[in-house]
Design an enzyme around this catalytic site. Sequence first.
Site, PDB file in Angstrom:
ATOM      1  N   HIS A 104      48.707  21.979   0.871  1.00 42.19           N
ATOM      2  CA  HIS A 104      49.594  21.645  -0.263  1.00 42.19           C
ATOM      3  C   HIS A 104      48.796  21.122  -1.448  1.00 42.19           C
ATOM      4  CE1 HIS A 104      53.702  20.581  -1.831  1.00 42.19           C
ATOM      5  NE2 HIS A 104      52.898  20.007  -2.716  1.00 42.19           N
ATOM      6  N   HIS A 116      48.107  21.649  -6.058  1.00 46.37           N
ATOM      7  CA  HIS A 116      48.539  22.200  -7.363  1.00 46.37           C
ATOM      8  C   HIS A 116      47.288  22.490  -8.188  1.00 46.37           C
ATOM      9  CE1 HIS A 116      52.870  21.295  -6.916  1.00 46.37           C
ATOM     10  NE2 HIS A 116      52.392  20.397  -6.056  1.00 46.37           N
ATOM     11  N   GLN A 166      58.869  24.658 -10.896  1.00 48.42           N
ATOM     12  CA  GLN A 166      58.727  23.212 -11.131  1.00 48.42           C
ATOM     13  C   GLN A 166      59.960  22.592 -11.810  1.00 48.42           C
ATOM     14  OE1 GLN A 166      55.653  20.597 -11.060  1.00 48.42           O
ATOM     15  NE2 GLN A 166      57.704  19.745 -10.918  1.00 48.42           N
ATOM     16  N   HIS A 191      58.938  22.192  -1.984  1.00 48.60           N
ATOM     17  CA  HIS A 191      58.986  20.764  -2.229  1.00 48.60           C
ATOM     18  C   HIS A 191      60.407  20.364  -1.858  1.00 48.60           C
ATOM     19  CE1 HIS A 191      55.400  21.619  -4.507  1.00 48.60           C
ATOM     20  NE2 HIS A 191      55.224  20.338  -4.779  1.00 48.60           N
ATOM     21  N   GLU A 228      61.739  15.260  -2.122  1.00 53.49           N
ATOM     22  CA  GLU A 228      60.652  14.360  -2.560  1.00 53.49           C
ATOM     23  C   GLU A 228      61.280  13.243  -3.396  1.00 53.49           C
ATOM     24  OE1 GLU A 228      57.534  16.112  -4.900  1.00 53.49           O
ATOM     25  OE2 GLU A 228      56.241  14.351  -4.757  1.00 53.49           O
ATOM     26  N   ASP A 253      47.709  17.535  -2.376  1.00 58.70           N
ATOM     27  CA  ASP A 253      48.741  17.627  -3.408  1.00 58.70           C
ATOM     28  C   ASP A 253      48.157  17.596  -4.825  1.00 58.70           C
ATOM     29  OD1 ASP A 253      51.240  17.923  -4.526  1.00 58.70           O
ATOM     30  OD2 ASP A 253      52.027  15.979  -3.902  1.00 58.70           O
TER      31      ASP A 253
HETATM   32 ZN   LIG Z   1      53.367  19.216  -4.612  1.00 57.55          ZN
END
Ligand SMILES: [Zn+2]
Length: 431
Positions: free
Chosen positions: A57, A59, A152, A210, A213, A309
């Site tokens: 995981h 970005h 996103q 995701h 969260e 992450d």
């Molecule tokens: Zn993430």
Amino acid sequence: MRTLIRHATLVDGRTGQDVLIEQGKIAAIGPGLPLPEGAELLDAGGCLLAPPFVDAHFHMDATLSHGLPRVNRSGTLLEGIALWGELKPLLTQEALVERALAYCDWAIAKGLLAIRSHVDICDDRLLAVEALLQVRERVRPWLDLQLVAFPQDGLLRSPGALSNLVRALDLGVDVVGGIPHFERTMAEGAESVRILCELAAERGLRVDMHCDETDDPLSRHIETLAFHTQRLGLQGRVTGSHLTSMHSMDNYYVSKLIPLIAEAGVQVVANPLINITLQGRHDSYPKRRGMTRVPELMAAGVNVAFGHDCVMDPWYSLGSADMLEVAQMGLHVAQMTSQHGMRACFDAVTVNPARVMGLPEPGLDVGRSADMVLLQARDPVEAIRLRATRLWVMRAGRVLARTPPATARLELPGRPEQVDWRHPTPGGADR
Ligand SMILES: [Zn+2]
């Protein structure tokens, strides 16, 4: 091209092992293997020869952008998303590629040879998608980069997100992403999960969302994700990332939920460094930790991995592609301090994330690709404790990176000249 590695310790505890590599693959493992004529010799010096680290995981479109155009003042997930929204129109493809390649250099040096990265598709230009597709090809000889189409700003909340996501998949992005807790309502979040799982089922793709969260104990998209996974026969191909709301959920409800996750074969990624810093921001004291229920999920047979992450981006200003740092934080936050628990944390940054990504079963076995990292430690627990130096990193039998051992010279009378960071009696019994 043949290489013989002498005197390695393996993750399963075997010591004094030699590993013979032929044409990029492991040809033999055992004590006292003969040195074939013309073979290169590498001495592991009793150190731990482990499978490479895997990050399920990440970005990569946002990494190394810390401070652009400003820093996150509140430290919250939501300000991070807003800040990323400010940066997006300023991005150029060249800068995205350059930062991603720089991060891949860091990763390789740390023995991190497979990364699943989410890529934001909420930009009609799909600039980040094109940049990371290019990076995926460029790093392919050294590092497996898998991409997730990540809406996103919300699949239903952001205009054009669904068609952008489909375009990204058409361009070759590997996995279907989502962010149900960021949609406008709980119902729209559930609807986004349905749409995305059906899209993945139609195209034969994996899903990684995701999911929940938040610190909201009533955020229950993981239940919906498990439901559609089972309904559509996607068992083993779906991952719920974060699941931080499970930290705050009612225990009775969780006693029903965890078996449902296990039954659906949904895999889980917790992101300890990020969860412990982004969650609980609205609490005074006591402050919640915000990481999902890792030992309980593992005990139920769910495959749980730890992800990094973020590294130096709108959400997190630290990090260095060091998956042992991730494992160490996960171990502390989840209080997994037994010998068994600490070893499970090592698996959570090696074999478990490889399963999340659907990579060939990792490990050092005859016939497998010679992908491995030599750690300046004698067992997985010591590797986590020391965040051990990666003495060398190998892919298909070729050394890609070397780091000199961590040493210090003492000038104290009556003390040894070199500091030995290792435990004098490694491999203590389980408690
Ligand atoms: Zn993430």
